[in-house]
Design a protein around this motif. Structure first.
Motif, PDB file in Angstrom:
ATOM      1  N   GLY B  39      30.446  63.402  59.825  1.00  8.80           N
ATOM      2  CA  GLY B  39      29.342  63.465  58.864  1.00  8.80           C
ATOM      3  C   GLY B  39      28.398  62.287  59.014  1.00  8.80           C
ATOM      4  N   ILE B  40      27.118  62.585  58.985  1.00  7.22           N
ATOM      5  CA  ILE B  40      26.122  61.512  58.975  1.00  7.22           C
ATOM      6  C   ILE B  40      25.489  61.519  57.594  1.00  7.22           C
ATOM      7  CG2 ILE B  40      23.955  60.689  59.968  1.00  7.22           C
ATOM      8  CD1 ILE B  40      24.879  61.770  62.636  1.00  7.22           C
ATOM      9  N   LEU B  41      25.778  60.486  56.831  1.00 10.95           N
ATOM     10  CA  LEU B  41      25.308  60.433  55.451  1.00 10.95           C
ATOM     11  C   LEU B  41      24.168  59.434  55.328  1.00 10.95           C
ATOM     12  CD1 LEU B  41      28.749  60.149  53.600  1.00 10.95           C
ATOM     13  CD2 LEU B  41      27.702  62.135  54.635  1.00 10.95           C
ATOM     14  N   GLY B  42      23.337  59.698  54.369  1.00  9.05           N
ATOM     15  CA  GLY B  42      22.249  58.751  54.155  1.00  9.05           C
ATOM     16  C   GLY B  42      21.280  59.303  53.147  1.00  9.05           C
ATOM     17  N   PRO B  43      20.587  58.422  52.469  1.00  9.78           N
ATOM     18  CA  PRO B  43      19.579  58.904  51.519  1.00  9.78           C
ATOM     19  C   PRO B  43      18.405  59.535  52.263  1.00  9.78           C
ATOM     20  CG  PRO B  43      19.515  56.503  51.682  1.00  9.78           C
ATOM     21  CD  PRO B  43      20.671  56.961  52.507  1.00  9.78           C
ATOM     22  N   ASN B  44      17.536  60.228  51.522  1.00  9.69           N
ATOM     23  CA  ASN B  44      16.356  60.831  52.153  1.00  9.69           C
ATOM     24  C   ASN B  44      15.527  59.744  52.836  1.00  9.69           C
ATOM     25  OD1 ASN B  44      17.014  63.369  51.181  1.00  9.69           O
ATOM     26  ND2 ASN B  44      15.947  63.021  49.249  1.00  9.69           N
ATOM     27  N   GLY B  45      15.055  60.062  54.051  1.00  8.38           N
ATOM     28  CA  GLY B  45      14.186  59.123  54.766  1.00  8.38           C
ATOM     29  C   GLY B  45      14.937  57.975  55.401  1.00  8.38           C
ATOM     30  N   ALA B  46      16.260  58.097  55.510  1.00  2.96           N
ATOM     31  CA  ALA B  46      17.048  56.982  56.064  1.00  2.96           C
ATOM     32  C   ALA B  46      16.985  56.921  57.584  1.00  2.96           C
ATOM     33  CB  ALA B  46      18.499  57.115  55.624  1.00  2.96           C
ATOM     34  N   GLY B  47      16.619  58.068  58.213  1.00  4.17           N
ATOM     35  CA  GLY B  47      16.575  58.108  59.676  1.00  4.17           C
ATOM     36  C   GLY B  47      17.602  59.059  60.263  1.00  4.17           C
ATOM     37  N   LYS B  48      18.189  59.921  59.435  1.00  2.00           N
ATOM     38  CA  LYS B  48      19.226  60.839  59.928  1.00  2.00           C
ATOM     39  C   LYS B  48      18.635  61.855  60.918  1.00  2.00           C
ATOM     40  CE  LYS B  48      20.392  62.554  55.854  1.00  2.00           C
ATOM     41  NZ  LYS B  48      19.526  61.883  54.865  1.00  2.00           N
ATOM     42  N   THR B  49      17.539  62.502  60.493  1.00  3.95           N
ATOM     43  CA  THR B  49      16.949  63.541  61.343  1.00  3.95           C
ATOM     44  C   THR B  49      16.424  62.950  62.639  1.00  3.95           C
ATOM     45  OG1 THR B  49      16.414  64.903  59.438  1.00  3.95           O
ATOM     46  CG2 THR B  49      15.135  65.315  61.423  1.00  3.95           C
ATOM     47  N   THR B  50      15.783  61.797  62.562  1.00  2.79           N
ATOM     48  CA  THR B  50      15.270  61.158  63.779  1.00  2.79           C
ATOM     49  C   THR B  50      16.422  60.835  64.722  1.00  2.79           C
ATOM     50  OG1 THR B  50      13.460  60.232  62.497  1.00  2.79           O
ATOM     51  CG2 THR B  50      13.866  59.238  64.635  1.00  2.79           C
ATOM     52  N   THR B  51      17.522  60.354  64.160  1.00  7.77           N
ATOM     53  CA  THR B  51      18.694  60.045  64.984  1.00  7.77           C
ATOM     54  C   THR B  51      19.205  61.318  65.672  1.00  7.77           C
ATOM     55  OG1 THR B  51      19.289  58.285  63.462  1.00  7.77           O
ATOM     56  CG2 THR B  51      21.027  59.069  64.931  1.00  7.77           C
ATOM     57  N   LEU B  52      19.332  62.397  64.894  1.00 12.57           N
ATOM     58  CA  LEU B  52      19.832  63.646  65.483  1.00 12.57           C
ATOM     59  C   LEU B  52      18.882  64.155  66.563  1.00 12.57           C
ATOM     60  CD1 LEU B  52      21.228  65.614  62.384  1.00 12.57           C
ATOM     61  CD2 LEU B  52      22.492  64.343  64.109  1.00 12.57           C
ATOM     62  N   ARG B  53      17.579  64.051  66.300  1.00 20.32           N
ATOM     63  CA  ARG B  53      16.601  64.522  67.285  1.00 20.32           C
ATOM     64  C   ARG B  53      16.707  63.725  68.582  1.00 20.32           C
ATOM     65  NH1 ARG B  53      11.064  65.598  63.781  1.00 20.32           N
ATOM     66  NH2 ARG B  53      11.696  67.598  62.940  1.00 20.32           N
TER      67      ARG B  53
END
Lengths: 404, 320
Positions: B39-53
């Protein structure tokens, strides 16, 4: 390397198949097929645009090989007739002082004339002889008689003797020029109608958020290439339908088609090159438009981009049209080498020059440049569009296109 | 270029991504083992989607290296990966089973096989009636399920899901959890991002918490929980006495209720002091912190550190 290329082609085919079927089986494709009717109707309503264009292209020049005194009389007669009947109805007269009125080999002068000549009047005004191809002579025989009658201010009709030649260097050159211009216009019109559609091609993916699925699954080049192939396929289907319907229509309207001037490379190769150069022009402009359109996020932005894109196409057309009568000159070479005008300039060459190797080289050059544009578009797209965060959404269209 | 260990599904080394000067991801290290649910957890705008991309190769990192299934070119492994992006999308005019087949075809599955599997999968997931319907005719939940099925139709080795639970009702969230477990049971590595901690707590063996583009924590869920001391909930009849010194000095009662973090000395000394000091214990419970508490604590700490760093930078700027 080869494996990568195969994968790109495979993936491009997946995209192309989806887009192609989605377009072909949509209701809007029917309206697309009706598209050419609109400019046709507008053209006809605007007072015979086609006729005017034809007159401009097919303006006759008749050489005059008469004595000096008779030449002057004929020129005066032409001026008088042009004043009364209109300049365009009377052929232009070109004085040929080096040709004797009784020269037995008029055809030689037709061949070597620096300006393409339709025919030459020789002999005397009372007994003029018109030398040229049968088609040209029959067409201008009556008006030559009228010119002679007016010049002699007599009331008795003048009989014009005719001297037919199978083909002349200058008439061939002139007719090939017509083919070149015709081919170029066909190419430009088709490209203008069809390539602009590519602008909005990625908007569906972006508004439906599908682009990220595609970008994560296949190389971005394959997405761009697939979309271009699909649109090219659609365009070729459209052209096939239009040309088939056009040919059927012509068959019923004009069952005895006049002999069309043959291009230098011959009709079969010319037709093949027309298809190939259309495809190349489409891919070149299409890849550029796809790249620009990919920067747009809304339909409104695409509409905004349409105007400068159309203007750009017109500039390319002007360049190509300007170069068609200047074979081998700097401007023509520039049109040949400049990738976006190259297909148009090369189809004009196909009509006027019979060497084929240059077409192979040109097609390779155009294909290479298409790939370069796709690479560059993909780079811009990945850098400016495929990113998360507010910064990407806040950027202006110009900044995205410029890659700033 | 490949990563060193064949047991690793994803490896990121100090990856950085900046957008217009703003650092969205700031030197993230990640190692995710094959066959795990991560699981990659984080608040909105933390950089999760950018990391996955970046991990998927949709965008390239500005700095650092990333390896997906051993390759530094993630797209070359796309046929072994399934990806469900945060922003869902399908071609609206496609039939549902065709949409699944199309997504499979993108990743190398023959179209005919994809269509066959698409029909079967939809029937198995109770969507048999919607097989031939266009996507535009489906409900949002059904369309999301179709997209999820399209993500796994080619039987990938690695599945990456970006906020997969968002937009789903409780029933469908449960179905998705079962689907993720089912895939993991087949040996598939599943990575998902979420800001809803409960899902991660139920599904994941390991997590990474992303806050402000950094990873302040990565490891087992239990390790994250252990970052916080257990919480004591105590009700006493008395409000003062010698036992009071066993409770943190800054703890004030709410009526006769006390809530405080268990002291380092542990449970037994506390109990002894309360009994011998005659506190009159009415009730006592010691609660182990959940992942949610740990997440809030870790993310909060990271935010506080960021604020301190920003303030220090501002002060330095003003001084200059």
């Amino acid at each position: 390397m080869i494996e990568n290329f195969k994968e790109v082609i495979r993936a491009a085919f997946v995209i192309a198949r989806r887009d192609f079927t989605a377009i072909i089986f949509s209701k809007s494709f029917f309206f697309f097929l009706l598209g050419p009717l609109f400019p046709l109707i507008i053209g006809l309503a605007a007072g015979g645009l086609g006729k005017q264009v034809n007159q401009d292209i097919d303006r006759p020049f008749i050489g005059v090989a008469l004595s000096e005194g008779e030449t002057k009389k004929l020129i005066s007669a032409r001026s008088a007739l042009a004043e009364n009947l209109g300049n365009s109805t009377i052929p232009e007269l070109i004085i040929l002082p080096e040709v004797a009125a009784d020269d037995p080999d008029i055809q030689r002068h037709l061949d070597k004339a620096t300006q393409p000549l339709t025919a030459i009047i020789s002999g005397t005004l009372e007994k003029p002889r018109l030398t040229g191809t049968e088609q040209d002579v029959k067409r201008w025989q009556g008006r030559t008689a009228l010119l002679a009658e007016t010049a002699l201010k007599g009331s008795s009709p003048i009989a014009v003797e005719t001297d037919y030649v199978a083909a002349t260097g200058s008439s061939k050159k002139r007719t090939q020029l017509l083919t070149a211009q015709g081919g170029q216009i066909v190419l430009v019109l088709l490209t203008m109608i069809l390539a602009g559609m590519v602008l909005s091609n990625l908007v569906e993916e972006k508004t439906n958020k599908i682009i990220e699925i595609l970008a994560a699954a296949i190389p971005m080049d394959a997405i761009f290439l697939g979309k271009l192939f699909a649109m090219l396929g659609m365009a070729l289907v459209g052209i096939t339908v239009w040309s088939t319907l056009g040919a059927i229509g012509l068959f019923f309207i004009l069952p005895d088609l006049p002999n069309l001037p043959a291009p230098a490379v011959g009709w079969p190769i010319f037709c093949l090159l027309l298809v190939v150069y259309f495809s190349m022009a489409y891919l070149l402009l299409g890849s550029l438009f796809l790249g620009i359109g990919a920067m747009a996020t809304t339909v409104r932005e695409v509409q905004t981009l349409s105007m400068p894109v159309t203007m750009g196409q017109l500039l390319v057309f002007f360049l190509a049209a300007m170069s068609v009568t200047k074979l081998g000159e700097t401007i023509e070479w520039f049109a040949v080498i400049f990738p976006f005008s190259s297909p148009f300039a090369m189809i004009a060459r196909a009509a006027q020059m019979d060497n084929l190797w240059q077409h192979g080289a040109a097609i390779l050059w155009q294909a290479l440049f298409t790939l370069i544009i796709i690479r560059f578009s993909v780079m811009l797209f990945r850098r400016n569009v495929m990113k998360s965060g507010q910064a990407a959404r806040k950027k202006s269209l110009i900044a995205r296109v410029a890659g700033r | 270029m490949t990563s060193t260990s064949p047991d690793i599904a994803i490896e990121a080394r100090q990856i950085v991504k900046r957008f217009d000067g703003d650092t969205a991801v700031d030197g993230i290290d990640l190692t995710i083992k094959k066959g795990s649910i991560f699981g990659i957890l984080g608040p909105n705008g933390a950089g999760k989607t950018t990391t996955l991309r970046m991990l998927l190769g949709i965008i390239d990192p500005d700095e650092g290296e990333r390896y997906l299934l051993g390759s530094a070119d993630p797209i070359s492994k796309a046929h072994k990966v399934g990806y469900l992006p945060e922003e869902r999308g399908l071609y609206q005019s496609m039939k549902a089973f065709d949409a699944i087949a199309f997504m499979g075809a993108l990743r190398g599955l023959p179209l005919a096989e994809g269509r066959k599997r698409g029909r079967e999968m939809m029937e198995n997931h109770g969507l048999g009636d919607a097989v031939d319907k266009q996507i535009r005719a489906l409900s949002k939940g059904m369309a999301q399920t179709v997209q999820l099925l399209g993500t796994i139709v080619h039987e990938p080795d690695l599945i990456i899901l970006d906020e997969p639970f968002s937009g789903l009702d409780a029933l469908n969230q449960g179905k998705l959890e079962r689907l993720i477990r089912g895939q993991a049971d087949r040996g598939v590595t599943v990575i998902f991002s979420t800001h809803v901690i409960a899902h991660a707590e139920r599904l994941c063996e390991e997590i990474a918490i992303i806050a402000d583009g950094k990873v302040p924590f990565k490891g087992k869920v239990s390790t994250a929980r252990d970052r916080l001391r257990p919480q004591v909930h105590l009700e006493t009849r008395e409000l003062d006495g010698p036992w009071r010194s066993s409770i943190p000095a800054d703890c004030e009662p709410l009526g006769h209720n006390w809530h405080f973090t268990l002291p380092e000395s542990g449970v037994e000394p506390l109990l002894e002091a309360l009994i011998q000091g005659k506190a009159g214990i009415e009730s006592l419970s010691i609660e182990r912190p959940g992942l949610h508490d740990a997440f809030v604590h870790i993310a909060g700490e990271a935010a506080a550190k960021k604020m301190d760093a920003d303030a220090a930078a501002d002060a330095l700027g003003e001084a200059a």
